[in-house]
Design an enzyme around this catalytic site. Structure first.
Site, short mmCIF file in Angstrom:
data_model
loop_
_atom_site.label_atom_id
_atom_site.label_comp_id
_atom_site.label_asym_id
_atom_site.label_seq_id
_atom_site.Cartn_x
_atom_site.Cartn_y
_atom_site.Cartn_z
N ILE A 35 0.85 -1.20 0.00
CA ILE A 35 0.00 0.00 0.00
C ILE A 35 0.88 1.25 0.00
CG2 ILE A 35 -1.94 1.17 1.13
CD1 ILE A 35 -2.61 -1.56 2.47
N ASP A 60 15.71 0.76 9.83
CA ASP A 60 14.54 0.41 10.64
C ASP A 60 13.98 1.67 11.32
OD1 ASP A 60 13.61 -2.49 12.12
OD2 ASP A 60 13.11 -0.61 13.15
N ALA A 104 4.87 1.27 7.98
CA ALA A 104 5.79 0.19 8.41
C ALA A 104 5.21 -0.59 9.58
CB ALA A 104 7.14 0.79 8.78
N ASN A 142 4.35 -5.08 10.91
CA ASN A 142 4.07 -6.47 10.55
C ASN A 142 2.55 -6.61 10.58
OD1 ASN A 142 6.93 -7.05 12.39
ND2 ASN A 142 6.75 -7.69 10.27
N TYR A 190 -2.38 -8.67 16.26
CA TYR A 190 -2.18 -7.66 15.20
C TYR A 190 -3.14 -6.48 15.40
CZ TYR A 190 -2.91 -5.51 10.62
OH TYR A 190 -3.08 -4.61 9.61
N LYS A 201 -2.47 -2.39 16.64
CA LYS A 201 -2.91 -1.22 15.87
C LYS A 201 -3.80 -0.31 16.73
CE LYS A 201 -1.03 -2.01 11.82
NZ LYS A 201 -0.35 -1.06 10.95
N HIS A 241 -3.15 -13.32 1.34
CA HIS A 241 -4.41 -12.62 1.02
C HIS A 241 -5.19 -13.34 -0.07
CE1 HIS A 241 -1.93 -9.43 2.88
NE2 HIS A 241 -3.08 -9.10 3.43
N ARG A 286 -16.16 -9.81 3.14
CA ARG A 286 -15.23 -8.70 3.35
C ARG A 286 -15.57 -7.55 2.39
NH1 ARG A 286 -14.51 -11.31 7.06
NH2 ARG A 286 -12.61 -12.16 7.98
N ARG A 290 -10.27 -20.35 9.43
CA ARG A 290 -8.98 -19.81 9.89
C ARG A 290 -9.22 -19.10 11.22
NH1 ARG A 290 -5.97 -15.58 5.95
NH2 ARG A 290 -7.66 -14.27 6.71
N1 LIG Z 1 -2.96 -5.19 3.09
C1 LIG Z 1 -4.13 -4.93 3.73
O1 LIG Z 1 -5.22 -5.36 3.29
C2 LIG Z 1 -4.13 -4.08 4.96
C3 LIG Z 1 -5.36 -3.84 5.60
C4 LIG Z 1 -5.38 -3.03 6.75
C5 LIG Z 1 -4.21 -2.45 7.21
N2 LIG Z 1 -3.01 -2.69 6.59
C6 LIG Z 1 -1.81 -2.03 7.11
O2 LIG Z 1 -1.23 -1.25 6.05
C7 LIG Z 1 0.19 -1.21 6.19
C8 LIG Z 1 0.82 -1.65 4.89
O3 LIG Z 1 0.36 -2.97 4.58
P1 LIG Z 1 0.95 -3.73 3.30
O4 LIG Z 1 -0.01 -4.78 2.94
O5 LIG Z 1 1.38 -2.72 2.29
O6 LIG Z 1 2.23 -4.42 3.98
P2 LIG Z 1 3.71 -4.62 3.41
O7 LIG Z 1 4.32 -5.69 4.24
O8 LIG Z 1 3.68 -4.79 1.94
O9 LIG Z 1 4.40 -3.23 3.74
C9 LIG Z 1 4.98 -2.91 4.98
C10 LIG Z 1 6.33 -2.24 4.70
O10 LIG Z 1 6.90 -1.81 5.93
C11 LIG Z 1 8.27 -2.17 5.98
N3 LIG Z 1 8.65 -2.32 7.40
C12 LIG Z 1 8.09 -3.17 8.29
N4 LIG Z 1 8.66 -2.99 9.50
C13 LIG Z 1 9.58 -1.99 9.36
C14 LIG Z 1 10.48 -1.34 10.25
N5 LIG Z 1 10.56 -1.67 11.54
N6 LIG Z 1 11.26 -0.35 9.78
C15 LIG Z 1 11.19 0.03 8.47
N7 LIG Z 1 10.37 -0.56 7.58
C16 LIG Z 1 9.57 -1.56 8.02
C17 LIG Z 1 8.34 -3.46 5.17
O11 LIG Z 1 9.64 -3.73 4.66
C18 LIG Z 1 7.33 -3.19 4.06
O12 LIG Z 1 7.93 -2.56 2.95
C19 LIG Z 1 0.53 -2.09 7.38
O13 LIG Z 1 0.73 -1.24 8.50
C20 LIG Z 1 -0.70 -2.95 7.56
O14 LIG Z 1 -0.86 -3.33 8.90
C21 LIG Z 1 -2.95 -3.48 5.48
O1 LIG Z 2 -6.52 -18.75 1.00
C1 LIG Z 2 -7.40 -18.07 1.53
C2 LIG Z 2 -7.16 -16.76 2.03
C3 LIG Z 2 -8.20 -16.07 2.64
N1 LIG Z 2 -9.43 -16.62 2.73
C4 LIG Z 2 -10.53 -15.86 3.33
O2 LIG Z 2 -10.70 -14.69 2.59
C5 LIG Z 2 -11.08 -13.60 3.42
C6 LIG Z 2 -10.10 -12.47 3.26
O3 LIG Z 2 -8.84 -12.90 3.78
P1 LIG Z 2 -7.49 -12.07 3.62
O4 LIG Z 2 -7.31 -11.66 2.21
O5 LIG Z 2 -6.40 -12.86 4.26
O6 LIG Z 2 -7.79 -10.74 4.44
P2 LIG Z 2 -8.25 -10.55 5.95
O7 LIG Z 2 -7.89 -11.68 6.80
O8 LIG Z 2 -9.70 -10.14 5.91
O9 LIG Z 2 -7.31 -9.36 6.43
C7 LIG Z 2 -7.03 -8.20 5.61
O10 LIG Z 2 -7.95 -7.20 5.92
C8 LIG Z 2 -7.90 -6.77 7.28
C9 LIG Z 2 -8.94 -5.71 7.46
O11 LIG Z 2 -10.21 -6.18 7.08
C10 LIG Z 2 -6.52 -6.23 7.60
O12 LIG Z 2 -6.44 -5.90 8.94
C11 LIG Z 2 -5.45 -7.25 7.30
O13 LIG Z 2 -4.17 -6.64 7.46
C12 LIG Z 2 -5.61 -7.70 5.88
O14 LIG Z 2 -4.69 -8.75 5.61
C13 LIG Z 2 -11.10 -14.17 4.85
O15 LIG Z 2 -12.42 -14.51 5.16
C14 LIG Z 2 -10.26 -15.43 4.77
O16 LIG Z 2 -10.68 -16.44 5.66
C15 LIG Z 2 -9.70 -17.89 2.24
O17 LIG Z 2 -10.81 -18.40 2.32
N2 LIG Z 2 -8.67 -18.58 1.65
#
Ligand SMILES: NC(=O)c1ccc[n+]([C@@H]2O[C@H](COP(=O)([O-])OP(=O)(O)OC[C@H]3O[C@@H](n4cnc5c(N)ncnc54)[C@H](O)[C@@H]3O)[C@@H](O)[C@H]2O)c1
Ligand SMILES: O=c1ccn([C@@H]2O[C@H](COP(=O)(O)OP(=O)(O)O[C@H]3O[C@H](CO)[C@@H](O)[C@H](O)[C@H]3O)[C@@H](O)[C@H]2O)c(=O)[nH]1
Length: 332
Positions: A12, A53, A76, A78, A143, A147, A191, A223, A285
């Site tokens: 993102i 970091d 940034a 996990n 997680y 947050k 995902h 979702r 899950r």
């Molecule tokens: N992907 C989703 O659907 C989703 C949904 C809700 C919230 N988020 C949040 O959005 C943010 C980005 O998610 P993403 O899917 O792009 O994850 P991502 O893992 O692709 O990106 C996270 C980035 O942060 C860097 N990072 C992690 N720890 C660090 C540290 N200590 N110092 C410097 N860099 C560090 C990683 O190298 C990576 O580039 C996260 O905070 C995540 O919790 C994601």
């Molecule tokens: O192989 C798979 C992977 C996922 N799912 C399902 O698909 C849905 C979406 O899963 P996923 O894509 O892993 O997203 P979430 O677990 O909903 O979590 C995402 O969305 C959250 C907010 O809604 C964020 O907090 C998380 O960081 C982000 O990963 C869930 O019901 C999972 O159980 C499956 O059935 N099979």
């Protein structure tokens, strides 16, 4: 005025960097590359990437001052729910302690505006649907807990240091940049949408549906999928909101307001890709709420945010375009 993006080499973060650059902003990225990709930043020209970091306070203060940063966007972290249950201390360390160290550097450098990646996971098992910002927050995993702790940290940092913050609670991010070569590349991928598309690419045999006995119409989890470029736009608007002098600690949901079941997402992906995408039901899950749908009225009203890529087929097609062009991701 420069925006410092932590985690700007991640999924993102990199799309947000691209959005900011395309709107004429000066941007600098700090990313340890623990899950991110150098290539994701290189795609947006002339953006410096500092590979350290966020807990390295001395380097952070130096970068904040050297680039005359006025606002930080903080991605940034996990963010794997399952891993957070297995190893909660890693999440408290990187997410909570990491953000505390980041704020320490910001206060030292007198940078007092932050936009933060929060999540729908702060709500846990929601009390009603769609979810509003003020609804009960009882995370069901470490997680989401970390947050929520960070959101609370912003509240107290506002009182103590005058820090202004916007926490953006994303629902499920998906899709890729329409023109630049950036998209979703998590290793390992957990995902739903990228996993489905890996099946369509022949990289996986089938997709596992995690449970079909939920209390939803077809029994699979629902979702709210939101396009990554719509999330990127919300960050740009949130920076604007803070630059307009908004004080305090606010939080906004970011979603489309419509829910799709796992089964519906697979069906849409079958149409988009033309691939049969075999699926099999497997156990639930742990920690998955049955349904998460955003009420994003506040983001619209206060930030002026309106998502543009709202059709699920459009979101899946956007991700499909990236995965077809980059079947092995960034390969770094
Ligand atoms: N992907 C989703 O659907 C989703 C949904 C809700 C919230 N988020 C949040 O959005 C943010 C980005 O998610 P993403 O899917 O792009 O994850 P991502 O893992 O692709 O990106 C996270 C980035 O942060 C860097 N990072 C992690 N720890 C660090 C540290 N200590 N110092 C410097 N860099 C560090 C990683 O190298 C990576 O580039 C996260 O905070 C995540 O919790 C994601
Ligand atoms: O192989 C798979 C992977 C996922 N799912 C399902 O698909 C849905 C979406 O899963 P996923 O894509 O892993 O997203 P979430 O677990 O909903 O979590 C995402 O969305 C959250 C907010 O809604 C964020 O907090 C998380 O960081 C982000 O990963 C869930 O019901 C999972 O159980 C499956 O059935 N099979």
């Amino acid at each position: 005025m420069t925006i410092l993006v932590t985690g700007g080499a991640g999924y993102i973060g990199s799309h947000t960097v691209a959005e900011l650059v395309q709107h004429g902003e000066s941007v600098v990225v700090v990313d340890s590359l623990q899950t991110g990709h150098r290539g994701a930043v290189l795609a947006s020209l002339n953006v410096p990437l500092y590979d350290f970091d966020i807990r390295d306070t001395a380097q952070m203060v130096d970068v904040l001052q050297r680039h005359a940063v006025d606002t930080v966007i903080h991605f940034a972290a996990n963010s794997l729910v399952g891993e957070s249950v297995q190893n909660p201390l890693k999440y408290y360390d990187n997410n909570v302690a990491g953000t505390a160290k980041l704020l320490e550097a910001m206060v030292q450098a007198n940078v007092l505006c932050i936009v933060f990646s929060s999540t729908a996971a702060v709500y846990g098992l929601p009390e009603r649907m769609p979810i509003r910002e003020a609804d009960r927050k009882l995370p069901t995993n470490p997680y989401g807990e970390t947050k929520l702790a960070i959101e609370r940290m912003f509240h107290w940092a506002n009182q103590a240091y005058g820090l202004s913050s916007v926490s953006l609670r994303y629902f499920n991010a998906a899709g890729a940049h329409p023109t630049l070569p950036i998209g979703e590349d998590h290793q390992p991928e957990s995902h739903l949408i990228p996993i489905i598309l890996q099946v369509a690419l022949g990289q996986r045999e089938k997709v596992n549906i995690f449970g079909d006995d939920y209390d939803t119409a077809d029994g699979t989890c629902i979702r709210d999928y939101i396009h990554v470029m719509d999330l990127a736009k919300a960050h740009r608007l949130a920076v604007q909101y803070l630059r307009n002098g908004e004080k305090g600690a606010s939080a906004f949901n970011l979603g489309n307001g419509s829910g799709f079941s796992v089964q519906e997402v697979i069906d849409v992906a079958r149409k988009v890709t033309g691939h049969p995408i075999p699926a099999q039901v497997s156990p639930r899950r742990a920690g998955d709420p049955p349904q998460l749908i955003a009420d994003a009225t506040e983001a619209h009203r206060v930030l002026g945010w309106t998502p543009e890529r709202t059709e699920l087929a459009e979101i899946v097609a956007s991700a499909w375009q990236w995965h077809q062009a980059h079947p092995q991701g960034y390969q770094d």
